[in-house]
Scaffold this active site. Structure first.
Site, mmCIF file in Angstrom:
data_model
loop_
_atom_site.group_PDB
_atom_site.id
_atom_site.type_symbol
_atom_site.label_atom_id
_atom_site.label_comp_id
_atom_site.label_asym_id
_atom_site.label_seq_id
_atom_site.Cartn_x
_atom_site.Cartn_y
_atom_site.Cartn_z
ATOM 1 N N GLU A 215 -18.925 34.132 9.941
ATOM 2 C CA GLU A 215 -18.312 35.165 10.772
ATOM 3 C C GLU A 215 -19.377 35.972 11.471
ATOM 4 O O GLU A 215 -20.548 35.941 11.103
ATOM 5 C CB GLU A 215 -17.362 36.059 9.952
ATOM 6 C CG GLU A 215 -18.002 36.873 8.869
ATOM 7 C CD GLU A 215 -16.975 37.617 8.005
ATOM 8 O OE1 GLU A 215 -15.822 37.168 7.875
ATOM 9 O OE2 GLU A 215 -17.343 38.665 7.458
ATOM 10 N N LYS B 77 -22.508 48.094 -3.976
ATOM 11 C CA LYS B 77 -22.224 49.511 -3.795
ATOM 12 C C LYS B 77 -23.008 50.388 -4.769
ATOM 13 O O LYS B 77 -23.210 50.016 -5.919
ATOM 14 C CB LYS B 77 -20.726 49.750 -4.004
ATOM 15 C CG LYS B 77 -19.863 48.965 -3.033
ATOM 16 C CD LYS B 77 -18.434 48.871 -3.511
ATOM 17 C CE LYS B 77 -17.647 47.952 -2.591
ATOM 18 N NZ LYS B 77 -16.354 47.572 -3.168
ATOM 19 N N ARG C 247 -7.830 43.274 -8.229
ATOM 20 C CA ARG C 247 -8.121 43.839 -9.549
ATOM 21 C C ARG C 247 -8.393 45.333 -9.398
ATOM 22 O O ARG C 247 -8.447 45.845 -8.284
ATOM 23 C CB ARG C 247 -9.380 43.173 -10.104
ATOM 24 C CG ARG C 247 -10.523 43.265 -9.094
ATOM 25 C CD ARG C 247 -11.854 42.846 -9.630
ATOM 26 N NE ARG C 247 -12.814 42.595 -8.579
ATOM 27 C CZ ARG C 247 -13.543 43.496 -7.954
ATOM 28 N NH1 ARG C 247 -13.414 44.771 -8.266
ATOM 29 N NH2 ARG C 247 -14.375 43.166 -7.010
HETATM 30 P P1 ADP Z 1 -18.199 40.965 -2.096
HETATM 31 O O1 ADP Z 1 -17.310 39.884 -2.579
HETATM 32 O O2 ADP Z 1 -19.560 40.874 -2.620
HETATM 33 O O3 ADP Z 1 -17.578 42.297 -2.233
HETATM 34 P P2 ADP Z 1 -17.791 41.204 0.792
HETATM 35 O O4 ADP Z 1 -17.269 40.102 1.655
HETATM 36 O O5 ADP Z 1 -16.823 42.276 0.456
HETATM 37 O O6 ADP Z 1 -18.406 40.584 -0.545
HETATM 38 O O7 ADP Z 1 -19.078 41.814 1.483
HETATM 39 C C1 ADP Z 1 -19.967 42.648 0.780
HETATM 40 C C2 ADP Z 1 -20.771 43.493 1.767
HETATM 41 O O8 ADP Z 1 -21.475 42.648 2.690
HETATM 42 C C3 ADP Z 1 -19.947 44.417 2.636
HETATM 43 O O9 ADP Z 1 -19.648 45.624 2.029
HETATM 44 C C4 ADP Z 1 -20.860 44.582 3.843
HETATM 45 O O10 ADP Z 1 -21.880 45.498 3.542
HETATM 46 C C5 ADP Z 1 -21.523 43.220 3.991
HETATM 47 N N1 ADP Z 1 -20.825 42.350 4.955
HETATM 48 C C6 ADP Z 1 -19.893 41.432 4.652
HETATM 49 N N2 ADP Z 1 -19.446 40.803 5.767
HETATM 50 C C7 ADP Z 1 -20.116 41.316 6.820
HETATM 51 C C8 ADP Z 1 -20.119 41.078 8.237
HETATM 52 N N3 ADP Z 1 -19.362 40.189 8.816
HETATM 53 N N4 ADP Z 1 -20.957 41.803 8.986
HETATM 54 C C9 ADP Z 1 -21.781 42.720 8.420
HETATM 55 N N5 ADP Z 1 -21.824 42.984 7.105
HETATM 56 C C10 ADP Z 1 -21.015 42.311 6.294
HETATM 57 P P1 ADP Z 2 -16.533 46.356 -6.474
HETATM 58 O O1 ADP Z 2 -15.566 46.375 -7.590
HETATM 59 O O2 ADP Z 2 -17.043 47.713 -6.225
HETATM 60 O O3 ADP Z 2 -16.021 45.677 -5.233
HETATM 61 P P2 ADP Z 2 -18.135 44.039 -7.003
HETATM 62 O O4 ADP Z 2 -17.165 43.231 -6.207
HETATM 63 O O5 ADP Z 2 -19.538 43.893 -6.659
HETATM 64 O O6 ADP Z 2 -17.810 45.585 -6.943
HETATM 65 O O7 ADP Z 2 -17.971 43.659 -8.537
HETATM 66 C C1 ADP Z 2 -17.254 44.442 -9.452
HETATM 67 C C2 ADP Z 2 -18.021 44.673 -10.719
HETATM 68 O O8 ADP Z 2 -17.911 43.544 -11.545
HETATM 69 C C3 ADP Z 2 -19.504 44.947 -10.527
HETATM 70 O O9 ADP Z 2 -19.812 46.170 -11.129
HETATM 71 C C4 ADP Z 2 -20.221 43.827 -11.200
HETATM 72 O O10 ADP Z 2 -21.256 44.304 -12.020
HETATM 73 C C5 ADP Z 2 -19.164 43.206 -12.070
HETATM 74 N N1 ADP Z 2 -19.233 41.777 -11.995
HETATM 75 C C6 ADP Z 2 -19.198 41.018 -10.910
HETATM 76 N N2 ADP Z 2 -19.261 39.718 -11.244
HETATM 77 C C7 ADP Z 2 -19.340 39.677 -12.603
HETATM 78 C C8 ADP Z 2 -19.404 38.661 -13.580
HETATM 79 N N3 ADP Z 2 -19.442 37.368 -13.235
HETATM 80 N N4 ADP Z 2 -19.452 39.006 -14.862
HETATM 81 C C9 ADP Z 2 -19.426 40.292 -15.236
HETATM 82 N N5 ADP Z 2 -19.357 41.295 -14.380
HETATM 83 C C10 ADP Z 2 -19.314 41.004 -13.087
HETATM 84 MG MG MG Z 3 -16.231 43.072 -1.373
#
Ligand code: ADP
Ligand code: ADP
Ligand code: MG
Length: 449
Positions: free
Chosen positions: A200, A237, A291
């Site tokens: 993307e 985050k 979740r």
């Molecule tokens: P995760 O499963 O790790 O939460 P996300 O798809 O939510 O993955 O993306 C995590 C972070 O990556 C976002 O909060 C943003 O900072 C960055 N990100 C994801 N997609 C884009 C994009 N298309 N352009 C710029 N930054 C992005």
């Molecule tokens: P958020 O809930 O803020 O979107 P993340 O998508 O990055 O944050 O993941 C949620 C939380 O789950 C994080 O704090 C991370 O440490 C934990 N986490 C992610 N993947 C795993 C995993 N495979 N096993 C245990 N904890 C995990």
């Molecule tokens: Mg995310």
């Protein structure tokens, strides 16, 4: 309501869920690994059962052992927390087969949203704006190059099964594309067992704004406003606030409505979050987390709604006790993730024994944690040891409260990011709410000095 809930998680979120269960008069079962014998969640639950060795694959991800623990203790429901098995549709299905209610959405909704590429397609059809890019997974490098040319560089290669910032690569030039795809696929395969990636457009310097949802089993869906989670290091985050300090009431309504449409489109039930990227007055769907989230407490402060208790009540078949008009956002809340890590050494995790601990308090301060003085942080799990949340009538006051709380917070025996967080929250740009998802990356040198 359920009689007994098993919490298939550890750390502060397990403790948080145990407390919610108690308030509802529900008995609790903790599960723990051999490395977590002294963990708080295992100590405070009504019952606790060891599910295997330290390695997550053999304990907190060990489906057989967890279901056996449900059977042994007679738990009639299971709360997965976040991480671990929380977004595993197969696990949710197996719980149902064992007669244990999975506290979360249906396996079908999890599957639909768990695959980020499929989720984007569903959203497009539901008229929720998505980031321009590939329709589903990218096949060959040539195909990816063509799409990248069309949407324009820079682009992102993202693991469809991804999460936690893994399997994500930014690509600035055509010649970097092939390498990025290869490494993203490799990382996706090793972390998620699935090497599907999609492409993307890279949105330059947007904010990460997400909408909290609640949906019952009878088609009622409400949103609880948004959170700004733009302060991130490497897509993970660090600080979250509610409400987003730059969102107009019109934009809040637009985004909230889009999130509700997203939930309806996938037949969503229970608590969930739709993540958007906000760029100017454009916002794009990024993914849905099926979740409870780490940062849910900021929303709880501002709306006065206990999201974990709502999860239990919804899963037990209760109607949502409010409609959208009943939900009001009042005041401002900020959360800082307190990690056992060393910011001046590349945020290297810092396991070890907490020799001394003092945590701040007072009105409007909430701490979600599972550590205590004398507790040994093991190297096996993630480094987040506490969440510090500050709430006040205005953002200015919440910031001030947070700064003082961080200054009071004392952890000895391991390194933490507390001083880093303090510096960050005293930064003039952060105080002015003038930050985006690239802010930490751009300023990390200055902030870790
Ligand atoms: P995760 O499963 O790790 O939460 P996300 O798809 O939510 O993955 O993306 C995590 C972070 O990556 C976002 O909060 C943003 O900072 C960055 N990100 C994801 N997609 C884009 C994009 N298309 N352009 C710029 N930054 C992005
Ligand atoms: P958020 O809930 O803020 O979107 P993340 O998508 O990055 O944050 O993941 C949620 C939380 O789950 C994080 O704090 C991370 O440490 C934990 N986490 C992610 N993947 C795993 C995993 N495979 N096993 C245990 N904890 C995990
Ligand atoms: Mg995310």
């Amino acid at each position: 309501m359920f009689k007994k809930v098993l919490i298939a998680n550890r750390g502060e979120i397990a403790v948080r869920i145990i407390r919610a269960c108690r308030e509802l008069g529900v008995r609790t079962v903790a599960v723990f690994s051999e490395a977590d014998r002294e963990a708080l969640h295992a100590k405070i639950a009504d019952e606790a059962i060891c599910i295997g060795p330290a390695s997550t694959a053999e304990s907190y991800l060990n489906i057989k052992a967890i279901l056996a623990a449900c059977e042994l203790t007679g738990a009639d429901a299971l709360h997965p927390g976040f991480g671990f098995l929380s977004e595993n549709a197969n696990f949710a299905r197996m719980c149902a087969r064992c007669g244990v209610t999975f506290i979360g959405p249906s396996p079908e909704a999890m599957l639909l949203m768990g695959d980020k590429a499929t989720a984007k397609q569903t959203m497009r059809e539901a008229n929720v704006p998505v980031v321009p890019g590939s329709d589903g997974l990218v096949g060959s490098v040539e195909e990816a190059a063509e799409i990248a040319e069309k949407v324009g560089y820079p682009v992102m290669i993202k693991a469809s099964a991804g999460g936690g910032g893994r399997g994500i690569r930014r690509v600035d030039r055509p010649e970097e594309l092939e390498d990025a795809i290869t490494t993203a696929k490799r990382e996706a395969k090793s972390f998620f067992g699935d090497d599907g990636v999609y492409l993307e457009k890279f949105i330059v310097d947007p904010r990460h704004v997400e909408v909290q949802l609640l949906a019952d089993h009878y088609g009622n869906v409400v949103h609880l406003g948004e959170r700004d989670c733009s302060l991130q290091r490497r897509n993970q985050k660090m600080v979250e606030e509610c409400p987003c300090p730059v969102l107009s009431p019109e934009m809040r309504k637009k985004m909230g409505d889009a999130a509700v449409r997203a939930a309806i489109a996938c037949g969503y039930e229970n608590a969930g979050t739709v993540e958007f990227l906000l760029s100017g007055d454009q916002f794009y769907f990024m993914e849905m987390n099926t979740r409870i989230q780490v940062e849910h407490p900021v929303t709880e402060f501002v709306t006065g709604i206990d999201i974990v208790k709502m999860q239990l009540r919804i899963a037990a078949g209760e109607l949502l006790p409010f409609s959208q008009e009943d939900i009001h956002m009042q005041g401002h809340a900020i959360e800082c993730r307190i990690n056992a890590e060393n910011p001046s050494q590349g945020f290297r995790p810092s396991p070890g024994k907490i020799t001394s601990l003092y945590m701040p308090g007072g009105p409007g301060i909430r701490i979600d944690t599972s550590v205590y003085s004398g507790y040994e942080i093991t190297p096996y799990y993630d480094s987040m040891i506490a969440k510090l949340i500050a709430y006040a009538p205005t953002r200015e006051e919440a910031l001030m409260k947070m700064q003082w709380a961080l200054a009071e917070f004392l952890v000895e025996g391991v390194d933490t990011n507390i001083d880093f967080q303090l510096k960050l929250l005293r930064d003039p740009d952060v105080e002015a709410a003038d930050y985006d998802i690239g802010f930490l990356g751009r300023n990390i040198g200055r902030l870790t000095k």
